[in-house]
Design an enzyme around this catalytic site. Structure first.
Site, PDB file in Angstrom:
ATOM      1  N   CYS A   1       0.824  -1.209   0.000  1.00 44.84           N
ATOM      2  CA  CYS A   1       0.000   0.000   0.000  1.00 44.84           C
ATOM      3  C   CYS A   1       0.861   1.263   0.000  1.00 44.84           C
ATOM      4  O   CYS A   1       1.973   1.270   0.511  1.00 44.84           O
ATOM      5  CB  CYS A   1      -0.869  -0.027   1.256  1.00 44.84           C
ATOM      6  SG  CYS A   1      -2.330   0.985   1.071  1.00 44.84           S
TER       7      CYS A   1
ATOM      8  N   ASP B   1      -6.494  -3.157  11.049  1.00 43.57           N
ATOM      9  CA  ASP B   1      -5.291  -2.338  11.214  1.00 43.57           C
ATOM     10  C   ASP B   1      -5.231  -1.937  12.687  1.00 43.57           C
ATOM     11  O   ASP B   1      -6.246  -1.978  13.400  1.00 43.57           O
ATOM     12  CB  ASP B   1      -5.419  -1.087  10.315  1.00 43.57           C
ATOM     13  CG  ASP B   1      -4.081  -0.425  10.012  1.00 43.57           C
ATOM     14  OD1 ASP B   1      -3.046  -0.862  10.557  1.00 43.57           O
ATOM     15  OD2 ASP B   1      -4.085   0.537   9.226  1.00 43.57           O
TER      16      ASP B   1
HETATM   17  O1  LIG Z   1      -0.524   4.530   4.652  1.00 43.27           O
HETATM   18  C1  LIG Z   1      -1.059   5.602   4.935  1.00 43.27           C
HETATM   19  O2  LIG Z   1      -0.439   6.669   4.946  1.00 43.27           O
HETATM   20  C2  LIG Z   1      -2.517   5.640   5.290  1.00 43.27           C
HETATM   21  C3  LIG Z   1      -3.050   6.831   5.749  1.00 43.27           C
HETATM   22  C4  LIG Z   1      -4.394   6.915   6.060  1.00 43.27           C
HETATM   23  C5  LIG Z   1      -5.219   5.820   5.913  1.00 43.27           C
HETATM   24  C6  LIG Z   1      -4.705   4.614   5.446  1.00 43.27           C
HETATM   25  C7  LIG Z   1      -3.359   4.490   5.136  1.00 43.27           C
HETATM   26  N1  LIG Z   1      -2.828   3.296   4.717  1.00 43.27           N
HETATM   27  C8  LIG Z   1      -3.665   2.181   4.427  1.00 43.27           C
HETATM   28  C9  LIG Z   1      -3.069   0.829   4.452  1.00 43.27           C
HETATM   29  O3  LIG Z   1      -3.703  -0.093   3.951  1.00 43.27           O
HETATM   30  C10 LIG Z   1      -1.775   0.531   5.175  1.00 43.27           C
HETATM   31  O4  LIG Z   1      -1.110  -0.464   4.481  1.00 43.27           O
HETATM   32  C11 LIG Z   1      -2.117   0.039   6.586  1.00 43.27           C
HETATM   33  O5  LIG Z   1      -2.607   1.120   7.316  1.00 43.27           O
HETATM   34  C12 LIG Z   1      -0.873  -0.554   7.292  1.00 43.27           C
HETATM   35  O6  LIG Z   1       0.154   0.390   7.360  1.00 43.27           O
HETATM   36  P1  LIG Z   1       1.566   0.000   8.026  1.00 43.27           P
HETATM   37  O7  LIG Z   1       1.353  -0.204   9.487  1.00 43.27           O
HETATM   38  O8  LIG Z   1       2.453   1.160   7.746  1.00 43.27           O
HETATM   39  O9  LIG Z   1       2.048  -1.228   7.345  1.00 43.27           O
END
Ligand SMILES: O=C(O)c1ccccc1NCC(=O)[C@H](O)[C@H](O)COP(=O)(O)O
Length: 238
Positions: free
Chosen positions: A16, A151
């Site tokens: 993502c 999440d």
């Molecule tokens: O990634 C972002 O900046 C974000 C911001 C606001 C809403 C969603 C967002 N990401 C969505 C996703 O699917 C991410 O992969 C998920 O939140 C996991 O993130 P991480 O902990 O950094 O792997």
């Protein structure tokens, strides 16, 4: 218009927050199933609509493998989501904010049922009870998503925080979600994703910050490592 969830998630591995064509092509060549494009203006991984359209076009021209293009939205209107689906060939809409349960149905009614709708639930406790509660309300509103992405909850940000869930609780509570497909996100990295899959028992994972050099800038070696570790752990599930 509601659609009963299929038992299997729409993808096994999603990366993502991709903002650059080279990163998208590297992810596709590494074997990713889905790529997330973040349309939330306050995200560190935000990509404007026109840039996303260009990224998808160029990536598809450079790589023959097909992936599921996923638009990530936070509290966007149905009109805004529909405009993105119209102008970027999105396969999946991911609702990652405080959208009301009926939003899944409203989006589906507008964009059509060929686009799958995922709902992110930001879990703050060592339990999936919040997810089960959400699904119960969604069911009553005739608005069940195609899958739920769990999440970690963070007060300051909606996602992409690198915060982890309690994987043991996910495994313990999987059964309460019935046939609803579950995608595990939150702090997954190449180093921990194998243990996360083995511990939680999920069939689908998602990462943003865990494979980056800086927000929105992916590290290609980390993406390849994340893919190989995920595949290895899924294969061990049998
Ligand atoms: O990634 C972002 O900046 C974000 C911001 C606001 C809403 C969603 C967002 N990401 C969505 C996703 O699917 C991410 O992969 C998920 O939140 C996991 O993130 P991480 O902990 O950094 O792997």
């Amino acid at each position: 218009m509601n659609r009963p969830p299929s038992a299997s998630p729409p993808f096994a591995v999603k990366i993502c927050g991709i903002t650059r064509v080279d990163d998208a092509v590297a992810a596709i060549e590494a074997g990713v199933d889905a790529i997330g494009l973040n349309f939330y203006g306050k995200s560190k991984r935000y990509i404007p609509l026109d840039a996303a359209r260009q990224l998808v076009t160029e990536s598809m021209a450079r790589s023959a493998r097909r992936v599921l293009w996923t638009g990530v939205f936070v509290n966007a209107s149905v009109d805004e989501i529909a405009e993105h689906v119209q102008r970027v060939p999105l396969d999946i809409v991911q609702l990652h904010g405080d959208e009301p349960p009926e939003m899944v149905r409203l989006v589906r009614e507008r964009v059509g049922s060929t686009v799958r709708v995922l709902r992110a639930v930001r879990v703050s406790q060592k339990s999936l009870a919040e997810v089960a509660d959400y699904l119960e309300v969604a069911r009553r509103a005739n608005s069940e998503p195609d899958a739920v992405l769990v999440d970690a909850h963070a007060t300051e940000e909606y996602g992409g925080t690198g915060k982890q869930l309690d994987w043991t609780s996910v495994h313990r509570d999987l059964a309460i979600l019935g046939s609803m497909p579950l995608i595990l996100a939150g702090g997954l990295t190449p180093e921990n994703v194998g243990v996360a899959i083995a511990t939680s028992g999920v069939q689908s994972v998602d990462t943003a910050s865990g494979v980056e050099e800086a927000p929105g800038v992916k590290n290609h070696e980390k993406m390849r490592h994340f893919l190989s570790e995920s595949r290895r752990a899924f294969a061990l599930q049998g």
